[in-house]
Design an enzyme around this catalytic site. Structure first.
Site, short mmCIF file in Angstrom:
data_model
loop_
_atom_site.label_atom_id
_atom_site.label_comp_id
_atom_site.label_asym_id
_atom_site.label_seq_id
_atom_site.Cartn_x
_atom_site.Cartn_y
_atom_site.Cartn_z
N ASP A 1 -51.86 -22.74 -53.76
CA ASP A 1 -53.39 -22.82 -54.19
C ASP A 1 -53.89 -22.95 -55.51
O ASP A 1 -53.01 -22.65 -56.52
CB ASP A 1 -53.97 -21.24 -53.72
CG ASP A 1 -53.72 -21.15 -52.03
OD1 ASP A 1 -53.68 -22.00 -51.51
OD2 ASP A 1 -54.00 -19.92 -51.72
N LYS A 2 -55.17 -23.42 -55.64
CA LYS A 2 -55.67 -23.53 -56.93
C LYS A 2 -55.99 -21.98 -57.44
O LYS A 2 -55.67 -21.69 -58.68
CB LYS A 2 -56.99 -24.48 -56.96
CG LYS A 2 -57.57 -24.35 -58.20
CD LYS A 2 -58.92 -25.24 -58.36
CE LYS A 2 -59.39 -25.33 -59.67
NZ LYS A 2 -61.04 -26.16 -59.71
#
Length: 555
Positions: A192-193
């Site tokens: 995930d960012k």
């Protein structure tokens, strides 16, 4: 048939020079052909010498003159020690950059390039010429980097820590710092960012010492690398066993009109998911955060071979007034790739790579195909996987609405608890009427296909739903192969329900002495300010989806 301005769209024509049994004579012939006709390549096949067009020479002819391209390939074939080849002086920095990129991408393991001021260089005449020379210990037929066994590539493994960065963005930044291309990096999955993440990676053609040398530079980009070591091979998507998550949920509140004790409600929600599991949807981050265009729409365009449309979808702006979206707006209005490139911020690595290719090859079907190749294979196929994921989510919702938790005739099941999403069709079983009546299987064993050319569909209402969905999207005849982009999508299977493992939690209550404002309500004295959660999930399962099930609301 050679013409540097024409395209080779058909399969490469071949000309056999016959069988030559003597190895030395074959070697002389190979060299003679390549020196006399640099726009050709020669290949050996059990003593036979075959001649084909050199597509890389044709591609270089689009960037430099035919004379320069032929001279470069003669130089490359001769492999003279300590020799150099210099292109004509070029005042256009963007054009020189394109030539550098091409040479490093195609021949970076053999040669290195530098720009030097030309003979008549001055402030008013800033011409520079690109000079090529062989890398150290790379002149042999089977080149090998320093410190590595002959014929064996250098692979360096490391753990990447990143914060608020997409995996692709982080790779792009690392590639620039290390002087390699994004496709030289391999990994087992995306992270995930919006998190602090840790993941294993392997980079090719970079030594551990070289990687260690950039640690201070990349810390400014919210990245760190550690556990750096030499390994023998790259990583591959799907090799991931699973992910461990540590999450803090703050400002906890009961749902509206829920008069239950908050602490008890939290414990109940956690136990419910531990025991019953959650619907194994692909999480929202799979589809991007765009409001107008999401990644699955780009994937659908690629599957339909609509290359220009896919590019324009990728460069569609959001309703946000910032430099990135202003650049995208300009591109859609003008299709001026060079002008858009000057507007696009440096940190948007993917957009800039695409625009550089569009500037070089044009916004045509062929130019857009070439532009997609500025992305590594893992990124190109990501968009198609996003479309398959969207369809899987819709199929899971339909399956549960149609049949509920009951396992019915025609369902697909996989009884192997340890099987991940890449298990083969041989492990998939079609539920019979007798097995339905006997309640032989449970819902957690039911799987649904993720679209591809090598999957089996359920033989009930769900199977018919898949066919209707493909027809709706214009893919009824789709073979899930995109030859133009070298993408093949065999498909796989995914369990409808998953359970988190090793779940632990800790409630942190507010300190009345330091709390500025107490929460008002019937259970204010029992309000927990935050919940610390820790759990493991199998590969390709989403913590956001697990949390949504616990919290009974969107997050």
């Amino acid at each position: 048939m050679w013409n540097s301005q024409t395209e080779l769209t058909e399969p490469s024509p071949e000309l056999s020079l016959g069988k030559i049994l003597d190895k030395n004579r074959r070697a002389v012939l190979h060299s003679a052909v390549r020196q006399a006709f640099p726009f050709l390549i020669t290949v050996g096949n059990q003593g036979e010498v075959v001649v084909k067009p050199n597509r890389e020479c044709k591609e270089l002819c689009r960037l430099v003159s035919e004379e320069e391209a032929l001279g470069f390939f003669k130089y490359l074939d001769a492999k003279k020690e300590n020799s150099k080849f210099t292109f004509k002086p070029d005042p256009n920095k963007d054009h020189r950059k394109a030539v550098h990129h091409f040479l490093n991408k195609k021949f970076g393991n053999l040669v290195e390039t530098k720009s030097f001021p030309g003979q008549h260089h001055s402030a008013g005449n800033p011409d520079s010429a690109i000079t090529v020379r062989f890398r150290e210990k790379a002149r042999g037929k089977r080149s090998h980097p320093e410190g590595c066994e002959r014929g064996k590539a250098v692979y360096t493994a490391f753990t990447l820590q990143k914060e608020n960065l997409e995996t692709f963005e982080a790779i792009g930044l690392l590639a620039v710092k290390l002087g390699v291309i994004p496709s030289d990096f391999s990994y087992a999955g995306l992270k995930d960012k919006r998190a602090i993440t840790y993941q294993s990676m392997v980079v090719k053609k970079v030594t551990p010492e070289r990687l260690k040398s950039i640690k201070e530079e990349i810390e400014k980009k919210r990245m760190n690398v550690f556990n750096i070591r030499s390994v023998g091979d790259c990583l591959r998507l799907g090799q991931l066993k699973g992910n461990h998550f540590e999450i803090i949920i703050r400002h906890l509140r009961n749902q509206l009109n829920d008069s239950a004790n908050l602490t008890e409600r939290i414990l109940e929600a956690i136990e419910n998911v531990k025991n019953k599991g959650f619907v194994n949807y692909y999480g929202p981050q799979r589809f991007g955060k765009g409001q107008k265009i999401q990644t699955d729409q780009i994937g659908l365009a690629l599957l339909k071979n609509e290359m220009v449309k896919a590019i324009k979808l990728f460069l569609t702006p959001e309703d946000v007034d910032d430099p990135v979206n202003k650049a995208k707006q300009y591109f859609l209005r003008t299709e001026d790739a060079k002008g858009t490139l000057s507007l696009m911020p440096e940190f948007r690595v993917r957009e800039r790579a695409l625009l550089e290719s569009l500037h070089r090859f044009g916004v045509t079907e062929e130019g857009c195909v070439r532009a997609w190749f500025s992305f590594p294979h893992s990124m190109r196929i990501f968009y198609i996987h996003a479309y398959s994921s969207r369809i899987w989510n819709e199929a899971a919702s339909y399956r549960l609405a149609a049949y509920g938790p009951k396992v019915v005739e025609g369902d697909l099941i996989c009884s192997d608890e340890d099987a991940d999403k890449h298990f083969p069709s041989s492990k998939v079983h079609l539920v019979t009427k007798e097995e339905e009546s006997a309640h032989t299987y449970a819902l957690h064993q039911v799987v649904l296909p993720v679209l591809g050319y090598n999957v089996q569909y359920p033989e009930n209402q769900v199977g018919r739903w898949y066919q209707e969905a493909l027809s709706r999207d214009g893919l009824q005849a789709c073979r899930f192969r995109v030859p133009a982009l070298k993408l093949n999508v065999p498909g796989c299977y995914r369990h409808i329900v998953k359970h988190p493992r090793n779940v632990s939690h800790r409630l942190v209550h507010p300190d009345p002495a330091t709390e500025e404002a107490r929460v008002e309500g019937p259970h204010s004295d029992d309000t927990a300010s935050s919940l610390s959660l820790s759990f493991d999930l199998d590969a390709s399962c989403y913590a956001t989806v697990c949390l949504r099930e616990m919290m009974k609301g969107d997050i």
